[in-house]
Design a protein around this motif. Structure first.
Motif, PDB file in Angstrom:
ATOM      1  N   ASP A  92       0.837  -1.207   0.000  1.00 22.96           N
ATOM      2  CA  ASP A  92       0.000   0.000   0.000  1.00 22.96           C
ATOM      3  C   ASP A  92       0.867   1.249   0.000  1.00 22.96           C
ATOM      4  N   LYS A  93       1.994   1.184   0.720  1.00 26.23           N
ATOM      5  CA  LYS A  93       2.896   2.338   0.778  1.00 26.23           C
ATOM      6  C   LYS A  93       3.388   2.691  -0.624  1.00 26.23           C
ATOM      7  N   SER A  94       3.758   1.692  -1.407  1.00 29.14           N
ATOM      8  CA  SER A  94       4.205   1.958  -2.782  1.00 29.14           C
ATOM      9  C   SER A  94       3.081   2.551  -3.617  1.00 29.14           C
ATOM     10  N   ARG A  95       1.901   1.961  -3.528  1.00 29.03           N
ATOM     11  CA  ARG A  95       0.749   2.446  -4.316  1.00 29.03           C
ATOM     12  C   ARG A  95       0.437   3.905  -4.009  1.00 29.03           C
ATOM     13  N   GLU A  96       0.537   4.283  -2.750  1.00 31.68           N
ATOM     14  CA  GLU A  96       0.240   5.666  -2.349  1.00 31.68           C
ATOM     15  C   GLU A  96       1.131   6.677  -3.051  1.00 31.68           C
ATOM     16  N   HIS A  97       2.313   6.246  -3.465  1.00 28.99           N
ATOM     17  CA  HIS A  97       3.305   7.164  -4.020  1.00 28.99           C
ATOM     18  C   HIS A  97       3.565   6.963  -5.513  1.00 28.99           C
ATOM     19  N   PHE A  98       2.718   6.190  -6.188  1.00 26.18           N
ATOM     20  CA  PHE A  98       2.935   5.903  -7.604  1.00 26.18           C
ATOM     21  C   PHE A  98       3.085   7.159  -8.469  1.00 26.18           C
ATOM     22  N   PHE A  99       2.426   8.237  -8.109  1.00 26.42           N
ATOM     23  CA  PHE A  99       2.428   9.416  -8.976  1.00 26.42           C
ATOM     24  C   PHE A  99       3.133  10.619  -8.357  1.00 26.42           C
ATOM     25  N   GLU A 100       3.934  10.381  -7.335  1.00 29.10           N
ATOM     26  CA  GLU A 100       4.736  11.438  -6.724  1.00 29.10           C
ATOM     27  C   GLU A 100       6.134  11.392  -7.330  1.00 29.10           C
ATOM     28  N   GLU A 101       6.524  12.454  -8.014  1.00 30.03           N
ATOM     29  CA  GLU A 101       7.807  12.456  -8.732  1.00 30.03           C
ATOM     30  C   GLU A 101       9.013  12.271  -7.823  1.00 30.03           C
ATOM     31  N   SER A 102       8.923  12.668  -6.565  1.00 30.97           N
ATOM     32  CA  SER A 102      10.062  12.466  -5.665  1.00 30.97           C
ATOM     33  C   SER A 102      10.198  10.998  -5.265  1.00 30.97           C
ATOM     34  N   TRP A 103       9.192  10.198  -5.546  1.00 36.55           N
ATOM     35  CA  TRP A 103       9.152   8.785  -5.140  1.00 36.55           C
ATOM     36  C   TRP A 103       9.241   7.853  -6.353  1.00 36.55           C
ATOM     37  N   THR A 104       8.475   8.177  -7.404  1.00 36.03           N
ATOM     38  CA  THR A 104       8.345   7.283  -8.563  1.00 36.03           C
ATOM     39  C   THR A 104       8.207   8.074  -9.856  1.00 36.03           C
ATOM     40  N   TYR A 105       8.783   7.553 -10.922  1.00 36.72           N
ATOM     41  CA  TYR A 105       8.603   8.101 -12.269  1.00 36.72           C
ATOM     42  C   TYR A 105       8.155   6.938 -13.145  1.00 36.72           C
ATOM     43  N   PHE A 106       6.856   6.895 -13.451  1.00 38.23           N
ATOM     44  CA  PHE A 106       6.265   5.814 -14.228  1.00 38.23           C
ATOM     45  C   PHE A 106       6.064   6.242 -15.668  1.00 38.23           C
ATOM     46  N   LEU A 107       6.433   5.361 -16.589  1.00 33.84           N
ATOM     47  CA  LEU A 107       6.102   5.544 -18.000  1.00 33.84           C
ATOM     48  C   LEU A 107       5.130   4.448 -18.406  1.00 33.84           C
ATOM     49  N   GLY A 108       4.210   4.819 -19.309  1.00 31.40           N
ATOM     50  CA  GLY A 108       3.261   3.848 -19.815  1.00 31.40           C
ATOM     51  C   GLY A 108       3.281   3.803 -21.323  1.00 31.40           C
ATOM     52  N   ALA A 109       2.981   2.637 -21.863  1.00 28.33           N
ATOM     53  CA  ALA A 109       2.831   2.452 -23.306  1.00 28.33           C
ATOM     54  C   ALA A 109       1.338   2.346 -23.593  1.00 28.33           C
ATOM     55  N   PHE A 110       0.890   3.161 -24.521  1.00 33.16           N
ATOM     56  CA  PHE A 110      -0.533   3.203 -24.857  1.00 33.16           C
ATOM     57  C   PHE A 110      -0.750   2.771 -26.297  1.00 33.16           C
ATOM     58  N   ASP A 111      -1.761   1.948 -26.492  1.00 30.76           N
ATOM     59  CA  ASP A 111      -2.268   1.613 -27.813  1.00 30.76           C
ATOM     60  C   ASP A 111      -3.606   2.331 -27.889  1.00 30.76           C
ATOM     61  N   GLY A 112      -3.622   3.477 -28.562  1.00 31.37           N
ATOM     62  CA  GLY A 112      -4.807   4.340 -28.506  1.00 31.37           C
ATOM     63  C   GLY A 112      -4.947   4.865 -27.094  1.00 31.37           C
TER      64      GLY A 112
ATOM     65  N   GLY B 225       8.599   1.656 -14.057  1.00 35.52           N
ATOM     66  CA  GLY B 225       8.956   2.877 -13.367  1.00 35.52           C
ATOM     67  C   GLY B 225      10.361   2.878 -12.805  1.00 35.52           C
ATOM     68  N   LEU B 226      10.784   4.072 -12.450  1.00 35.62           N
ATOM     69  CA  LEU B 226      11.982   4.284 -11.652  1.00 35.62           C
ATOM     70  C   LEU B 226      11.509   4.695 -10.269  1.00 35.62           C
ATOM     71  N   PHE B 227      12.103   4.103  -9.259  1.00 34.69           N
ATOM     72  CA  PHE B 227      11.721   4.386  -7.881  1.00 34.69           C
ATOM     73  C   PHE B 227      12.919   5.001  -7.178  1.00 34.69           C
ATOM     74  N   PHE B 228      12.676   6.151  -6.547  1.00 27.47           N
ATOM     75  CA  PHE B 228      13.760   6.950  -5.966  1.00 27.47           C
ATOM     76  C   PHE B 228      13.745   6.924  -4.445  1.00 27.47           C
ATOM     77  N   ASN B 229      13.399   5.817  -3.840  1.00 27.75           N
ATOM     78  CA  ASN B 229      13.253   5.791  -2.389  1.00 27.75           C
ATOM     79  C   ASN B 229      13.771   4.480  -1.826  1.00 27.75           C
TER      80      ASN B 229
END
Length: 167
Positions: free
Chosen positions: A36-56, A64-68
């Protein structure tokens, strides 16, 4: 296909992708449970930088890269390295119907470019010993397989390390 940074508006798509991946694992030990701790910080740039691949509009892959220390502390300790200017590459996931198309290679390449821009020296990654496709992606980018560990008394992992810049 488009690769872009994920933000909070992508939260449900990311959760749907995670569920798809978890529901289709050939071996449940390939995937470390997400705290849950990881999920809470999925979109905080100081904690995580996530990239996604989209088809449409559909999210078909992410990593992601995790900085913690919560994410990489155990790996750094096992490797005997300081956790300064380090990130963990992880949560690499591709929908099963999009695998073996080079998508994760593109995502990882973009993540490494971002890491260099922000001054990351080293990137650690953990991979299940039987997850050959993930190991190939890492070794294609010159990650070195450093050692084998068991996480949470159950999950065998190889720890890979990539040195980006001189320390």
């Amino acid at each position: 296909m488009e690769i872009r940074k994920l933000d909070k508006s992508d939260s449900q798509k990311l959760e749907d992708l995670i569920k798809n991946v978890e529901d289709n694992l050939e071996d449940e030990t390939f995937w470390l449970p997400i705290t849950d701790k990881s999920r809470e910080h999925f979109f905080e740039e100081s904690w995580t930088y996530f990239l996604g691949a989209f088809d449409g509009d559909e999210l078909i892959g992410a990593a992601g890269l995790f900085f913690n220390e919560h994410e990489f502390g155990e790996s750094c300790k096992a490797l005997g390295i300081k956790n300064d200017n380090i990130a963990q590459y992880g949560r690499a996931m591709i929908r099963s119907d999009y695998r073996n198309k080079g998508i994760m290679k593109q995502i990882l390449g973009n993540l490494l470019e971002h890491a260099k821009k922000i001054g990351i020296n080293k990137i650690v990654a953990t991979v299940h010993p039987k997850n050959i496709p993930s190991q190939k992606v890492l070794t294609n980018f010159k990650f070195d397989n450093k050692l084998k560990v068991v996480k949470n008394n159950r999950y065998e992992r190889y720890i890979f390390l990539l040195e980006l810049l001189e320390a």
